[in-house]
Write a protein that holds these residues in place. Structure first.
Motif, PDB file in Angstrom:
ATOM      1  N   ALA A  95       0.812  -1.213   0.000  1.00  0.00           N
ATOM      2  CA  ALA A  95       0.000   0.000   0.000  1.00  0.00           C
ATOM      3  C   ALA A  95       0.849   1.268   0.000  1.00  0.00           C
ATOM      4  O   ALA A  95       0.314   2.364  -0.099  1.00  0.00           O
ATOM      5  CB  ALA A  95      -0.922  -0.010   1.220  1.00  0.00           C
ATOM      6  N   ARG A  96       2.141   1.129   0.151  1.00  0.00           N
ATOM      7  CA  ARG A  96       3.053   2.266   0.199  1.00  0.00           C
ATOM      8  C   ARG A  96       4.065   2.145  -0.929  1.00  0.00           C
ATOM      9  O   ARG A  96       4.606   1.071  -1.161  1.00  0.00           O
ATOM     10  CB  ARG A  96       3.796   2.305   1.540  1.00  0.00           C
ATOM     11  N   PRO A  97       4.351   3.206  -1.630  1.00  0.00           N
ATOM     12  CA  PRO A  97       5.321   3.121  -2.724  1.00  0.00           C
ATOM     13  C   PRO A  97       6.690   2.642  -2.242  1.00  0.00           C
ATOM     14  O   PRO A  97       7.264   3.197  -1.308  1.00  0.00           O
ATOM     15  CB  PRO A  97       5.386   4.551  -3.241  1.00  0.00           C
ATOM     16  N   ARG A  98       7.183   1.616  -2.900  1.00  0.00           N
ATOM     17  CA  ARG A  98       8.530   1.110  -2.621  1.00  0.00           C
ATOM     18  C   ARG A  98       9.522   1.792  -3.553  1.00  0.00           C
ATOM     19  O   ARG A  98       9.216   2.130  -4.681  1.00  0.00           O
ATOM     20  CB  ARG A  98       8.589  -0.406  -2.850  1.00  0.00           C
ATOM     21  N   GLY A  99      10.721   1.985  -3.052  1.00  0.00           N
ATOM     22  CA  GLY A  99      11.754   2.583  -3.866  1.00  0.00           C
ATOM     23  C   GLY A  99      13.122   2.119  -3.443  1.00  0.00           C
ATOM     24  O   GLY A  99      13.268   1.225  -2.606  1.00  0.00           O
ATOM     25  N   HIS A 100      14.140   2.736  -4.011  1.00  0.00           N
ATOM     26  CA  HIS A 100      15.513   2.346  -3.726  1.00  0.00           C
ATOM     27  C   HIS A 100      16.423   3.513  -4.075  1.00  0.00           C
ATOM     28  O   HIS A 100      15.978   4.515  -4.635  1.00  0.00           O
ATOM     29  CB  HIS A 100      15.886   1.090  -4.514  1.00  0.00           C
ATOM     30  N   ASP A 101      17.695   3.395  -3.712  1.00  0.00           N
ATOM     31  CA  ASP A 101      18.671   4.392  -4.135  1.00  0.00           C
ATOM     32  C   ASP A 101      19.894   3.673  -4.675  1.00  0.00           C
ATOM     33  O   ASP A 101      20.248   2.590  -4.218  1.00  0.00           O
ATOM     34  CB  ASP A 101      19.029   5.365  -3.006  1.00  0.00           C
ATOM     35  N   VAL A 102      20.512   4.284  -5.680  1.00  0.00           N
ATOM     36  CA  VAL A 102      21.625   3.652  -6.376  1.00  0.00           C
ATOM     37  C   VAL A 102      22.773   4.644  -6.539  1.00  0.00           C
ATOM     38  O   VAL A 102      22.590   5.859  -6.437  1.00  0.00           O
ATOM     39  CB  VAL A 102      21.197   3.114  -7.762  1.00  0.00           C
TER      40      VAL A 102
END
Length: 247
Positions: A39-46
């Protein structure tokens, strides 16, 4: 957040846990890959560690946003930045750029200007997250606060922020962790009103927040997982994430 000069990760102290009431979202404690992630946007950093990211695959695996390392101090530019940054946008992923601060090398203003010139700009297109400042324990020597006083570090962050705001029209998101912020800024509450918090803590909950912030906007909860690089959540809905990008 990853450094590019060496493959080693942050020192263990960075994410040492403390006994606190677990921060919740919707009254549900966040777990490793949080149950609430659906229900919550997932993300990442690179950064350059991830090199050639397959962004279409990353989108299929659930990425809705990403932050890409652009610069460090006034001497380093991620050689993969534009390919990563534009690749994320091409795959339909909201993206932003971050700068790794090295406060003992040059002024906040100088590092902010270098960052904005090399990818850290912002535009209100709904696809660009505000610029982010990554400030944490010194990875280069034993002076974890860069040999600077609390007052000088707060002034350095303020200088960086003022220049980013002048150049882009947005205050930077501040990426940090509770322990560094408490030790090195004296747990300053000077930035909570105008700066979104990107909190780093590798645990089952986000834990204690730096002074003045009543919630985190992004939470980096692990340095490995289903998405390339570090794993993050946005504290809101997809519609709220788009509004946040728009400013």
């Amino acid at each position: 957040m990853a450094r590019d000069s060496k493959p080693s990760r942050r020192r263990a102290l960075l994410f040492a846990t403390v006994t606190v009431t677990a921060l919740t979202m919707g009254a549900t404690v966040l777990t490793e890959l949080p149950v609430q992630a659906a229900a919550r946007p997932r993300g990442h950093d690179v950064s350059s560690h991830q090199k050639h990211v397959d962004w279409s695959k990353t989108k299929r695996k659930g990425a809705r946003f990403t932050y890409v390392k652009a610069t460090e101090s006034t001497t380093y530019k991620n050689p993969y930045f534009w390919k990563q940054y534009d690749g994320a946008r091409g795959a339909g992923i909201i993206r932003g750029a971050y700068h790794f601060a090295v406060p003992d090398k040059s002024s906040g203003r100088a590092q902010a200007a270098y960052f904005v010139r090399n990818g850290g700009d912002w535009k209100a297109d709904g696809w660009t997250l505000p610029p982010a400042l990554d400030i944490e324990f010194n990875p280069y020597d034993s002076h974890k606060c860069y040999g600077m006083s609390k007052r000088k570090l707060v002034a350095w962050i303020s200088s960086f922020s003022v220049e980013v705001l002048r150049l882009t029209g947005r205050h930077p998101v501040i990426y940090t962790n509770y322990h560094w912020w408490k030790i090195c800024t004296g747990n300053s509450g000077a930035f909570a009103v105008n700066h979104a918090l990107w909190l780093a803590r590798y645990d089952q909950s986000a834990g204690a927040l730096p002074r003045g912030w009543s919630y985190w906007t992004f939470w980096q909860y692990d340095n490995r997982g289903g998405l390339p690089g570090d794993q993050n959540l946005f504290n809101g809905s997809m519609a709220q994430l788009r509004r946040f990008a728009l400013g």
